[in-house]
Design an enzyme around this catalytic site. Sequence first.
Site, PDB file in Angstrom:
ATOM      1  N   GLY A  32       0.808  -1.216   0.000  1.00 23.22           N
ATOM      2  CA  GLY A  32       0.000   0.000   0.000  1.00 23.22           C
ATOM      3  C   GLY A  32       0.838   1.261   0.000  1.00 23.22           C
ATOM      4  N   TYR A  33       0.267   2.326   0.549  1.00 19.92           N
ATOM      5  CA  TYR A  33       0.943   3.624   0.591  1.00 19.92           C
ATOM      6  C   TYR A  33       2.236   3.549   1.390  1.00 19.92           C
ATOM      7  CZ  TYR A  33      -3.123   5.973  -1.385  1.00 19.92           C
ATOM      8  OH  TYR A  33      -4.116   6.397  -2.234  1.00 19.92           O
ATOM      9  N   GLY A  46       3.946   0.269   2.368  1.00 24.17           N
ATOM     10  CA  GLY A  46       4.827  -0.816   1.918  1.00 24.17           C
ATOM     11  C   GLY A  46       5.529  -0.507   0.607  1.00 24.17           C
ATOM     12  N   LEU A  95       6.584   8.318   7.482  1.00 21.90           N
ATOM     13  CA  LEU A  95       6.510   9.060   6.224  1.00 21.90           C
ATOM     14  C   LEU A  95       5.120   9.650   6.046  1.00 21.90           C
ATOM     15  CD1 LEU A  95       5.058   6.873   4.057  1.00 21.90           C
ATOM     16  CD2 LEU A  95       7.363   5.963   4.100  1.00 21.90           C
ATOM     17  N   GLU A 150       2.350  11.212   3.420  1.00 23.18           N
ATOM     18  CA  GLU A 150       2.041  11.111   1.995  1.00 23.18           C
ATOM     19  C   GLU A 150       2.313  12.451   1.320  1.00 23.18           C
ATOM     20  OE1 GLU A 150      -1.795   9.264   1.375  1.00 23.18           O
ATOM     21  OE2 GLU A 150      -1.351   7.926   3.030  1.00 23.18           O
ATOM     22  N   LYS A 204       5.098   5.747  17.965  1.00 23.16           N
ATOM     23  CA  LYS A 204       4.381   6.012  16.706  1.00 23.16           C
ATOM     24  C   LYS A 204       3.015   6.627  16.988  1.00 23.16           C
ATOM     25  CE  LYS A 204       2.973   6.392  12.722  1.00 23.16           C
ATOM     26  NZ  LYS A 204       2.680   5.610  11.584  1.00 23.16           N
ATOM     27  N   ASN A 223       1.936  10.724  16.150  1.00 18.40           N
ATOM     28  CA  ASN A 223       0.768  11.153  15.372  1.00 18.40           C
ATOM     29  C   ASN A 223      -0.216  11.924  16.234  1.00 18.40           C
ATOM     30  OD1 ASN A 223       1.492  10.440  12.837  1.00 18.40           O
ATOM     31  ND2 ASN A 223       0.373   8.515  12.782  1.00 18.40           N
ATOM     32  N   CYS A 248      -4.135   7.982   9.062  1.00 17.01           N
ATOM     33  CA  CYS A 248      -3.458   7.708  10.331  1.00 17.01           C
ATOM     34  C   CYS A 248      -3.966   8.500  11.529  1.00 17.01           C
ATOM     35  CB  CYS A 248      -1.965   7.965  10.179  1.00 17.01           C
ATOM     36  SG  CYS A 248      -1.184   6.615   9.285  1.00 17.01           S
TER      37      CYS A 248
HETATM   38  C1  UDX Z   1      -1.606   0.902   6.443  1.00 16.20           C
HETATM   39  C2  UDX Z   1      -2.191   1.658   7.624  1.00 16.20           C
HETATM   40  O1  UDX Z   1      -3.106   2.613   7.128  1.00 16.20           O
HETATM   41  C3  UDX Z   1      -1.129   2.350   8.428  1.00 16.20           C
HETATM   42  O2  UDX Z   1      -1.647   2.848   9.610  1.00 16.20           O
HETATM   43  C4  UDX Z   1      -0.122   1.388   8.807  1.00 16.20           C
HETATM   44  O3  UDX Z   1       0.906   2.047   9.474  1.00 16.20           O
HETATM   45  C5  UDX Z   1       0.393   0.609   7.616  1.00 16.20           C
HETATM   46  O4  UDX Z   1      -0.674   0.014   6.903  1.00 16.20           O
HETATM   47  P1  UDX Z   1      -1.199   1.860   4.048  1.00 16.20           P
HETATM   48  O5  UDX Z   1       0.004   1.297   3.390  1.00 16.20           O
HETATM   49  O6  UDX Z   1      -1.541   3.276   3.783  1.00 16.20           O
HETATM   50  O7  UDX Z   1      -1.006   1.832   5.609  1.00 16.20           O
HETATM   51  O8  UDX Z   1      -2.469   0.903   3.821  1.00 16.20           O
HETATM   52  P2  UDX Z   1      -2.989   0.355   2.445  1.00 16.20           P
HETATM   53  O9  UDX Z   1      -2.639   1.269   1.345  1.00 16.20           O
HETATM   54  O10 UDX Z   1      -4.399  -0.038   2.692  1.00 16.20           O
HETATM   55  O11 UDX Z   1      -2.103  -0.958   2.225  1.00 16.20           O
HETATM   56  C6  UDX Z   1      -2.229  -2.143   2.924  1.00 16.20           C
HETATM   57  C7  UDX Z   1      -2.091  -3.277   1.900  1.00 16.20           C
HETATM   58  O12 UDX Z   1      -2.050  -4.533   2.585  1.00 16.20           O
HETATM   59  C8  UDX Z   1      -3.246  -3.368   0.906  1.00 16.20           C
HETATM   60  O13 UDX Z   1      -2.748  -3.243  -0.407  1.00 16.20           O
HETATM   61  C9  UDX Z   1      -3.845  -4.751   1.150  1.00 16.20           C
HETATM   62  O14 UDX Z   1      -4.305  -5.382  -0.036  1.00 16.20           O
HETATM   63  C10 UDX Z   1      -2.673  -5.485   1.764  1.00 16.20           C
HETATM   64  N1  UDX Z   1      -3.067  -6.648   2.572  1.00 16.20           N
HETATM   65  C11 UDX Z   1      -4.015  -6.535   3.535  1.00 16.20           C
HETATM   66  C12 UDX Z   1      -2.424  -7.876   2.347  1.00 16.20           C
HETATM   67  O15 UDX Z   1      -1.579  -7.990   1.467  1.00 16.20           O
HETATM   68  N2  UDX Z   1      -2.780  -8.942   3.126  1.00 16.20           N
HETATM   69  C13 UDX Z   1      -3.747  -8.868   4.075  1.00 16.20           C
HETATM   70  O16 UDX Z   1      -4.039  -9.863   4.740  1.00 16.20           O
HETATM   71  C14 UDX Z   1      -4.385  -7.618   4.294  1.00 16.20           C
HETATM   72  C1  UDX Z   2       0.968  11.503   9.050  1.00 19.00           C
HETATM   73  C2  UDX Z   2       2.293  11.751   9.788  1.00 19.00           C
HETATM   74  O1  UDX Z   2       2.767  13.063   9.481  1.00 19.00           O
HETATM   75  C3  UDX Z   2       3.312  10.700   9.396  1.00 19.00           C
HETATM   76  O2  UDX Z   2       4.515  10.886  10.134  1.00 19.00           O
HETATM   77  C4  UDX Z   2       2.721   9.344   9.687  1.00 19.00           C
HETATM   78  O3  UDX Z   2       3.623   8.339   9.381  1.00 19.00           O
HETATM   79  C5  UDX Z   2       1.430   9.157   8.939  1.00 19.00           C
HETATM   80  O4  UDX Z   2       0.516  10.177   9.309  1.00 19.00           O
HETATM   81  P1  UDX Z   2       0.015  12.019   6.638  1.00 19.00           P
HETATM   82  O5  UDX Z   2      -1.307  11.627   7.225  1.00 19.00           O
HETATM   83  O6  UDX Z   2       0.435  11.402   5.357  1.00 19.00           O
HETATM   84  O7  UDX Z   2       1.189  11.691   7.677  1.00 19.00           O
HETATM   85  O8  UDX Z   2       0.019  13.606   6.408  1.00 19.00           O
HETATM   86  P2  UDX Z   2       0.330  14.902   7.288  1.00 19.00           P
HETATM   87  O9  UDX Z   2       1.242  15.756   6.514  1.00 19.00           O
HETATM   88  O10 UDX Z   2       0.749  14.560   8.659  1.00 19.00           O
HETATM   89  O11 UDX Z   2      -1.077  15.650   7.314  1.00 19.00           O
HETATM   90  C6  UDX Z   2      -2.203  15.109   7.985  1.00 19.00           C
HETATM   91  C7  UDX Z   2      -3.392  16.026   7.854  1.00 19.00           C
HETATM   92  O12 UDX Z   2      -3.224  17.210   8.625  1.00 19.00           O
HETATM   93  C8  UDX Z   2      -3.680  16.497   6.428  1.00 19.00           C
HETATM   94  O13 UDX Z   2      -5.070  16.463   6.182  1.00 19.00           O
HETATM   95  C9  UDX Z   2      -3.162  17.922   6.425  1.00 19.00           C
HETATM   96  O14 UDX Z   2      -3.785  18.713   5.452  1.00 19.00           O
HETATM   97  C10 UDX Z   2      -3.496  18.358   7.831  1.00 19.00           C
HETATM   98  N1  UDX Z   2      -2.661  19.469   8.318  1.00 19.00           N
HETATM   99  C11 UDX Z   2      -1.327  19.304   8.483  1.00 19.00           C
HETATM  100  C12 UDX Z   2      -3.250  20.685   8.628  1.00 19.00           C
HETATM  101  O15 UDX Z   2      -4.473  20.843   8.492  1.00 19.00           O
HETATM  102  N2  UDX Z   2      -2.477  21.703   9.103  1.00 19.00           N
HETATM  103  C13 UDX Z   2      -1.133  21.572   9.275  1.00 19.00           C
HETATM  104  O16 UDX Z   2      -0.485  22.532   9.715  1.00 19.00           O
HETATM  105  C14 UDX Z   2      -0.534  20.347   8.945  1.00 19.00           C
END
Ligand code: UDX
Ligand code: UDX
Length: 458
Positions: free
Chosen positions: A10-11, A13, A160, A162, A217, A221, A273
């Site tokens: 996913g986002y 991995g 990280l 996004e 972690k 967050n 997250c």
């Molecule tokens: C997710 C969570 O949102 C985040 O909090 C956590 O830290 C890491 O996992 P993300 O990579 O953004 O992050 O999730 P997603 O894009 O949904 O990817 C997870 C992937 O795992 C999916 O592609 C899904 O198909 C896969 N998966 C899920 C497997 O391969 N096997 C499973 O049994 C379940």
């Molecule tokens: C977050 C953490 O930053 C990252 O370390 C963790 O691994 C995953 O979760 P992410 O959710 O990808 O990352 O984005 P982030 O940049 O943290 O923004 C989160 C949300 O807060 C967004 O909707 C962003 O628009 C909002 N935001 C951020 C604000 O509204 N104001 C700010 O000043 C900063």
Amino acid sequence: MTNILCIGAGYVGGPTMAVVAKHCPEHRVVVVDINAAKIAAWQSDQLPIYEPGLEDVIRCARGRNLFFSATDIGRHIAEADIIFVSVNTPTKTFGQGAGKAADLQYWEKTARQIMENSSSPKIVVEKSTLPVRTAHAMERILNSNNNGLHFDVVSNPEFLAEGTAIRDMEDPDRVLIGGRETPSGQRAVQAIVDIYAHWVDRERIITTNLWSSELSKLAANAFLAQRVSSINAISALCEKTEADVAEVAHAIGTDSRIGPRFLRASVGFGGSCFKKDILNLVYLCECYGLYEVAAYWEQVVTMNDYQQARFVSDMVTAMFNTVAGKRIALFGAAFKANTSDTRESPALAVCRALLEERAVVVMSDPYALDNARADLGEAAEGVVFEPDPYAAAEGAHAIAVLTEWPQFAELDYEALHASMVKPAFIFDGRNILDHRALFAMGFNVYAVGRPPLTSFAS
Ligand code: UDX
Ligand code: UDX
């Protein structure tokens, strides 16, 4: 050579493993996922996620020492020395802890799958965000095998964000690795340290015990989200008092003890997250009987929900208390700029609320419309998806900016104004536009944390 496997493409991995493979050419990195379509996309030129810089990293490593696979997962597990697990851990929607606790079913399933397919000892790395002490459950499942195999569980949370995932991986503030304080636990930690040391300075690689790493972690967050909710709380007060939230944020952010980042007032935070991790923390505190601590953190989410609801109710009030039948252009669907991700996006919350008010909603976004359509589910039927912002705003009563894509700030607002119904409204949920200039063009301008600029007497 070390065989590294990542389960979950996913986002997290995908980008993480791409950077590992790029910097560790002597290791073989395989990323597997149960979703065959996603793996096919990782193997193609149309990657499944939009992330600046990702294509270059993939091009450098894919086919060399980076491979994606949806088949033979058992064999890949058998061959691996180190397995990163980054499957999703969504909020539980049923049973005990519904709405707060993490749903760990994919995790447990993955742990069992690893155990069943292993014939050699392995290091299993928690990459997904998990409740504290999940590693303990992992260890018990993995080490319940009948072959006398020993598994070490290490926590290596991702930090990280996004939109900057590649930069965050290439040049991290820190890498956190937690392990057991046993000789074998410490050897496992060292093996993960050695991977990151290919490109990260040793002093930025922090090692801790397992539980500190898991909790850090969630805490990181929670602290970040708390800053956004704090400035958003102040934004509500600014709107009542003629203070300007950007000025307040600057004034407090220049105090080096506070620091300037994460103080942008907005329509609210989104993403996969923040909300999930805070609710996880809240549930954990409740389980340990720490009700005051739970309530403290839950308020961060409550404030965020309020900010989104307030944004919509202010829109309705400003537009003469009704938006029924009015075309409203939403600029942005992604939860932040530079990503196609719409999970927990405030744009979708605003969209749903406006649909309930029977507005005609047109959504525009450079990369996130497909995800928005999927995430909105049935509600998507009532939404027009229009990539061109000019077409979206034509004949609209209002524009609401919900994602801080820089291209939205560069549009020709004179032309947009000319094509809209008058009086024309702009609601800038990200404070990225030049409000005075818009007001001079004839717009009624509503920003977050600033008094509105309108042509009506209030
Ligand atoms: C997710 C969570 O949102 C985040 O909090 C956590 O830290 C890491 O996992 P993300 O990579 O953004 O992050 O999730 P997603 O894009 O949904 O990817 C997870 C992937 O795992 C999916 O592609 C899904 O198909 C896969 N998966 C899920 C497997 O391969 N096997 C499973 O049994 C379940
Ligand atoms: C977050 C953490 O930053 C990252 O370390 C963790 O691994 C995953 O979760 P992410 O959710 O990808 O990352 O984005 P982030 O940049 O943290 O923004 C989160 C949300 O807060 C967004 O909707 C962003 O628009 C909002 N935001 C951020 C604000 O509204 N104001 C700010 O000043 C900063």
